[in-house]
Design a protein around this motif. Structure first.
Motif, PDB file in Angstrom:
ATOM      1  N   UNK A   1       0.823  -1.203   0.000  1.00  0.00           N
ATOM      2  CA  UNK A   1       0.000   0.000   0.000  1.00  0.00           C
ATOM      3  C   UNK A   1       0.862   1.261   0.000  1.00  0.00           C
ATOM      4  N   UNK A   2       1.924   1.274   0.808  1.00  0.00           N
ATOM      5  CA  UNK A   2       2.821   2.440   0.852  1.00  0.00           C
ATOM      6  C   UNK A   2       3.495   2.661  -0.502  1.00  0.00           C
ATOM      7  N   UNK A   3       3.871   1.563  -1.175  1.00  0.00           N
ATOM      8  CA  UNK A   3       4.507   1.672  -2.492  1.00  0.00           C
ATOM      9  C   UNK A   3       3.526   2.260  -3.507  1.00  0.00           C
ATOM     10  N   UNK A   4       2.291   1.769  -3.507  1.00  0.00           N
ATOM     11  CA  UNK A   4       1.248   2.289  -4.396  1.00  0.00           C
ATOM     12  C   UNK A   4       1.023   3.780  -4.133  1.00  0.00           C
ATOM     13  N   UNK A   5       0.923   4.153  -2.870  1.00  0.00           N
ATOM     14  CA  UNK A   5       0.669   5.553  -2.498  1.00  0.00           C
ATOM     15  C   UNK A   5       1.794   6.454  -3.020  1.00  0.00           C
ATOM     16  N   UNK A   6       3.017   5.964  -2.918  1.00  0.00           N
ATOM     17  CA  UNK A   6       4.170   6.750  -3.375  1.00  0.00           C
ATOM     18  C   UNK A   6       4.127   6.975  -4.883  1.00  0.00           C
ATOM     19  N   UNK A   7       3.904   5.911  -5.641  1.00  0.00           N
ATOM     20  CA  UNK A   7       3.972   6.015  -7.097  1.00  0.00           C
ATOM     21  C   UNK A   7       2.701   6.621  -7.711  1.00  0.00           C
ATOM     22  N   UNK A   8       1.534   6.304  -7.143  1.00  0.00           N
ATOM     23  CA  UNK A   8       0.287   6.764  -7.747  1.00  0.00           C
ATOM     24  C   UNK A   8      -0.105   8.166  -7.277  1.00  0.00           C
ATOM     25  N   UNK A   9       0.124   8.458  -6.000  1.00  0.00           N
ATOM     26  CA  UNK A   9      -0.291   9.746  -5.440  1.00  0.00           C
ATOM     27  C   UNK A   9       0.864  10.733  -5.317  1.00  0.00           C
ATOM     28  N   UNK A  10       2.089  10.232  -5.454  1.00  0.00           N
ATOM     29  CA  UNK A  10       3.243  11.103  -5.278  1.00  0.00           C
ATOM     30  C   UNK A  10       3.434  11.537  -3.843  1.00  0.00           C
ATOM     31  N   UNK A  11       2.860  10.780  -2.908  1.00  0.00           N
ATOM     32  CA  UNK A  11       2.960  11.105  -1.486  1.00  0.00           C
ATOM     33  C   UNK A  11       4.243  10.490  -0.935  1.00  0.00           C
ATOM     34  N   UNK A  12       5.141  11.332  -0.490  1.00  0.00           N
ATOM     35  CA  UNK A  12       6.422  10.853   0.032  1.00  0.00           C
ATOM     36  C   UNK A  12       6.201   9.910   1.212  1.00  0.00           C
ATOM     37  N   UNK A  13       6.887   8.770   1.190  1.00  0.00           N
ATOM     38  CA  UNK A  13       6.767   7.817   2.296  1.00  0.00           C
ATOM     39  C   UNK A  13       7.583   8.347   3.472  1.00  0.00           C
ATOM     40  N   UNK A  14       6.871   8.750   4.511  1.00  0.00           N
ATOM     41  CA  UNK A  14       7.515   9.365   5.668  1.00  0.00           C
ATOM     42  C   UNK A  14       8.134   8.304   6.576  1.00  0.00           C
ATOM     43  N   UNK A  15       9.172   8.725   7.289  1.00  0.00           N
ATOM     44  CA  UNK A  15       9.856   7.821   8.210  1.00  0.00           C
ATOM     45  C   UNK A  15       8.914   7.335   9.298  1.00  0.00           C
ATOM     46  N   UNK A  16       7.993   8.217   9.755  1.00  0.00           N
ATOM     47  CA  UNK A  16       7.064   7.833  10.820  1.00  0.00           C
ATOM     48  C   UNK A  16       6.139   6.712  10.354  1.00  0.00           C
ATOM     49  N   UNK A  17       5.763   6.708   9.057  1.00  0.00           N
ATOM     50  CA  UNK A  17       4.890   5.662   8.532  1.00  0.00           C
ATOM     51  C   UNK A  17       5.620   4.320   8.509  1.00  0.00           C
ATOM     52  N   UNK A  18       6.883   4.362   8.107  1.00  0.00           N
ATOM     53  CA  UNK A  18       7.689   3.133   8.078  1.00  0.00           C
ATOM     54  C   UNK A  18       7.883   2.605   9.492  1.00  0.00           C
ATOM     55  N   UNK A  19       8.210   3.513  10.429  1.00  0.00           N
ATOM     56  CA  UNK A  19       8.432   3.101  11.826  1.00  0.00           C
ATOM     57  C   UNK A  19       7.157   2.542  12.442  1.00  0.00           C
ATOM     58  N   UNK A  20       6.035   3.239  12.226  1.00  0.00           N
ATOM     59  CA  UNK A  20       4.768   2.772  12.774  1.00  0.00           C
ATOM     60  C   UNK A  20       4.361   1.431  12.205  1.00  0.00           C
ATOM     61  N   UNK A  21       4.528   1.285  10.897  1.00  0.00           N
ATOM     62  CA  UNK A  21       4.193   0.015  10.242  1.00  0.00           C
ATOM     63  C   UNK A  21       5.081  -1.105  10.767  1.00  0.00           C
ATOM     64  N   UNK A  22       6.349  -0.792  10.986  1.00  0.00           N
ATOM     65  CA  UNK A  22       7.276  -1.799  11.506  1.00  0.00           C
ATOM     66  C   UNK A  22       6.824  -2.302  12.879  1.00  0.00           C
ATOM     67  N   UNK A  23       6.372  -1.386  13.740  1.00  0.00           N
ATOM     68  CA  UNK A  23       5.877  -1.786  15.059  1.00  0.00           C
ATOM     69  C   UNK A  23       4.639  -2.677  14.927  1.00  0.00           C
ATOM     70  N   UNK A  24       3.744  -2.311  14.020  1.00  0.00           N
ATOM     71  CA  UNK A  24       2.525  -3.109  13.830  1.00  0.00           C
ATOM     72  C   UNK A  24       2.869  -4.505  13.322  1.00  0.00           C
ATOM     73  N   UNK A  25       3.803  -4.591  12.370  1.00  0.00           N
ATOM     74  CA  UNK A  25       4.202  -5.894  11.831  1.00  0.00           C
ATOM     75  C   UNK A  25       4.930  -6.729  12.881  1.00  0.00           C
ATOM     76  N   UNK A  26       5.721  -6.065  13.739  1.00  0.00           N
ATOM     77  CA  UNK A  26       6.371  -6.789  14.838  1.00  0.00           C
ATOM     78  C   UNK A  26       5.306  -7.333  15.790  1.00  0.00           C
ATOM     79  N   UNK A  27       4.283  -6.520  16.057  1.00  0.00           N
ATOM     80  CA  UNK A  27       3.185  -6.981  16.910  1.00  0.00           C
ATOM     81  C   UNK A  27       2.489  -8.188  16.330  1.00  0.00           C
ATOM     82  N   UNK A  28       2.254  -8.165  15.013  1.00  0.00           N
ATOM     83  CA  UNK A  28       1.628  -9.305  14.341  1.00  0.00           C
ATOM     84  C   UNK A  28       2.526 -10.530  14.438  1.00  0.00           C
ATOM     85  N   UNK A  29       3.844 -10.323  14.256  1.00  0.00           N
ATOM     86  CA  UNK A  29       4.801 -11.430  14.344  1.00  0.00           C
ATOM     87  C   UNK A  29       4.809 -12.041  15.742  1.00  0.00           C
ATOM     88  N   UNK A  30       4.717 -11.177  16.769  1.00  0.00           N
ATOM     89  CA  UNK A  30       4.668 -11.658  18.157  1.00  0.00           C
ATOM     90  C   UNK A  30       3.422 -12.507  18.373  1.00  0.00           C
TER      91      UNK A  30
END
Length: 300
Positions: free
Chosen positions: A254-283
């Motif tokens: 979804x972040x990749x699509x948003x970047x290429x289709x909307x031109x919305x820069x992928x912010x560091x906070x989005x990557x960090x937040x997503x990483x925490x959510x994925x770690x939670x899912x992994x746990x």
């Protein structure tokens, strides 16, 4: 690459596109207008698919009269989920709405504990805490002290959508109707509900332009319809445990699509937040895996 992974890959590709496509459409169309057309197209596609497969013949749909009220409820939840997602994009960046929406697996766990009496374990609790920290990072754009900059309506809409879909998944588990017939009915109810909302709010239904029709067809046919069919096929032909876990790649896509289709820069906070959510899912997954007998884990 085996066929089931191709099915799963295409599904994740399509699911990932939804926030970017809807984010573009919401700039030109009222969220409720968008929902009406998307739901209508999804219903027509699934109706054609079910008719072609003979699932609408008497005795093949799996629908029971005693379940009709549940099907109506699930249809209304489909309506509210998509309405909240569409509306949230008017307040939040697409990447924020996308990441917050991915809390739904955890609301699924919470409602499973409440409604299905599944046990809340330490692993599940830890997973929830980690993931909510991820959402806090996304909501505050990485500055946890800056609460004044939060768009409360946007967060409530995106979070409400996650709650709605988590509950939807739990209730849908007990439905005996064929999955595709059920989805067709849900989008029919969503179409009717969105039309009623348009009429009662006196929102004009416009004549769509060709690009707008492109967005509607992409969302209604591919995201709401075809992707669901491909995902079901992937689960039928592949290892369910492995295939189902691949769905967690969706917010990354979804972040990749948003970047290429909307031109919305992928912010560091989005990557960090997503990483925490994925770690939670992994746990959470690790906690479920730990409960399995040793021989079962060895054969997976």
């Amino acid at each position: 690459m085996t066929r089931e992974y191709a099915y799963a890959g295409i599904t994740i590709f399509l699911w990932g596109s939804s926030f970017a496509v809807i984010g573009l459409m919401v700039k030109e169309l009222h969220p409720m207008v968008m929902l009406f057309f998307n739901s209508l197209v999804a219903f027509l596609f699934l109706f054609a698919l079910n008719t072609a497969q003979g699932k609408l013949k008497k005795g093949r749909s799996g629908i029971k009269k005693k379940e009709l009220h549940v099907l109506v409820l699930l249809g209304l939840m489909t309506f509210f989920y998509n309405a909240m997602i569409n509306s949230s994009l008017g307040y939040l960046k697409a990447q924020q709405s996308s990441v917050i929406n991915y809390l739904w697996p955890f609301f699924l766990v919470i409602f499973s504990c409440i409604l299905l009496k599944e046990k809340m374990t330490v692993w599940k609790g830890l997973a929830l805490l980690i993931s909510f920290l991820g959402v806090a990072i996304v909501v505050t754009e990485g500055n946890l002290d800056n609460l004044s900059g939060i768009s409360l309506p946007g967060v409530c809409l995106a979070g409400g959508a996650a709650v709605c879909y988590g509950l939807f998944c739990v209730i849908n588990k007990g439905v005996s109707a064929d999955n595709f017939v059920g989805m067709m009915l849900y989008y029919l109810i969503s179409t009717v509900a969105s039309l009623i909302a348009l009429l009662t709010q006196q929102i004009e239904i416009p004549v769509l332009t060709l690009p707008q029709w492109g967005g509607v067809l992409w969302t209604g046919v591919l995201v709401y319809g075809l992707s669901y069919a491909l995902w079901a096929k992937a689960l039928q032909t592949g290892n369910i445990a492995i295939i189902s876990n691949l769905a967690y790649i969706t917010p990354v896509a979804s972040l990749v699509w948003i970047y290429f289709l909307m031109g919305e820069k992928i912010e560091l906070f989005a990557i960090a937040g997503l990483l925490f959510i994925l770690i939670g899912i992994a746990v959470q997954i690790f906690g479920e895996y730990k409960k399995l007998p040793g021989k079962v884990r060895a054969t997976e």
